[in-house]
Design a protein around this motif. Structure first.
Motif, PDB file in Angstrom:
ATOM      1  N   ASP A  30       3.842   1.696   1.653  1.00 42.87           N
ATOM      2  CA  ASP A  30       2.426   1.795   1.295  1.00 42.87           C
ATOM      3  C   ASP A  30       2.236   1.792  -0.223  1.00 42.87           C
ATOM      4  N   GLU A  31       3.087   2.539  -0.907  1.00 47.12           N
ATOM      5  CA  GLU A  31       2.978   2.570  -2.370  1.00 47.12           C
ATOM      6  C   GLU A  31       3.237   1.186  -2.966  1.00 47.12           C
ATOM      7  N   LEU A  32       4.227   0.500  -2.417  1.00 47.26           N
ATOM      8  CA  LEU A  32       4.514  -0.861  -2.886  1.00 47.26           C
ATOM      9  C   LEU A  32       3.320  -1.787  -2.642  1.00 47.26           C
ATOM     10  N   ALA A  33       2.735  -1.658  -1.455  1.00 53.63           N
ATOM     11  CA  ALA A  33       1.600  -2.528  -1.110  1.00 53.63           C
ATOM     12  C   ALA A  33       0.399  -2.239  -2.019  1.00 53.63           C
ATOM     13  N   VAL A  34       0.197  -0.971  -2.354  1.00 50.29           N
ATOM     14  CA  VAL A  34      -0.917  -0.613  -3.243  1.00 50.29           C
ATOM     15  C   VAL A  34      -0.652  -1.144  -4.653  1.00 50.29           C
ATOM     16  N   LEU A  35       0.582  -1.025  -5.110  1.00 52.58           N
ATOM     17  CA  LEU A  35       0.914  -1.570  -6.439  1.00 52.58           C
ATOM     18  C   LEU A  35       0.771  -3.094  -6.453  1.00 52.58           C
ATOM     19  N   ASN A  36       1.087  -3.738  -5.327  1.00 54.57           N
ATOM     20  CA  ASN A  36       0.862  -5.189  -5.245  1.00 54.57           C
ATOM     21  C   ASN A  36      -0.626  -5.522  -5.358  1.00 54.57           C
ATOM     22  N   ALA A  37      -1.449  -4.728  -4.687  1.00 48.49           N
ATOM     23  CA  ALA A  37      -2.905  -4.952  -4.782  1.00 48.49           C
ATOM     24  C   ALA A  37      -3.368  -4.726  -6.219  1.00 48.49           C
TER      25      ALA A  37
END
Lengths: 133, 133
Positions: free
Chosen positions: B4-11
């Motif tokens: 989730d943290e990775l996906a948020v940083l991608n966003a």
């Protein structure tokens, strides 16, 4: 406005009451204790973690003369997370600061997890509620 | 760092890629469409609602010379809500802006719901990840 939005605005008020009242104990209580917290004071780099954040508030609340109050606060709630946007006024002068305050529900109570306040280049033309989308 | 943290940083990266690339379509896409959105540009009063927020980005992205990139980004995720703290750098000069970017999950994708960027009085001493609590 629904109950959650009201409760978040109450938590936001509590933060500013602690601020204006130089009440470190209340300030400590309104910040989350079960999650990471962070804080960006106007002009500062971010502070990460309870130690640095609360040390900054301890120092700020020791200083006299800061009577900050929230103006035109708007709450945005999604499940157990929320954020508030508000102006920060002081001593009846037009507000020159604006803040984002992020909250999370801990044990049924809304607690602050992040605060960013920043300078505006001029005071807002109006401070009012309105449609958000 | 979890998924989730990775996906948020991608966003968060997508937001800054749209910004640096003057890509209004991509900027429009990264902002939430099912929730209220809000935005506080450095020095500005808050903009509330999709109309004013996207109009501001349309105007900003039309101007040349802004190559903003995120530095030292940290993601904080709770359920379907998240926020990122990062510095905003430009043209390899030390960053003088710091941002709070709030995201919400919409249809499985992380979308921006709020952005506040503000000026720092001096560049950060270090830009690094570290323990958050």
């Amino acid at each position: 406005m629904n109950d959650d939005e009201l409760a978040v605005l109450n938590a936001n008020d509590t933060f500013y009451q602690a601020f204006a009242g130089h009440d470190y104990r209340r300030m400590d209580d309104i910040w989350a204790s079960e999650r990471p917290i962070s804080c960006i004071h106007p002009g500062w780099s971010p502070l990460l973690g309870r130690g640095p954040v609360m040390a900054s508030w301890h120092a700020i609340l020791r200083s006299e003369g800061l009577k900050v109050e929230p103006l035109g606060a708007r709450a945005f709630v999604s499940g157990d997370s929320a954020y508030v946007i508000c102006y920060e006024g002081a001593q009846a002068r037009p507000p020159m600061l604006v803040a984002t305050n992020v909250f999370a529900r801990e044990g049924g109570a809304w607690k602050m997890v992040h605060h960013q306040a920043g300078q505006m280049s001029q005071p807002p033309e109006t401070i009012a509620s309105g449609p958000t989308n």
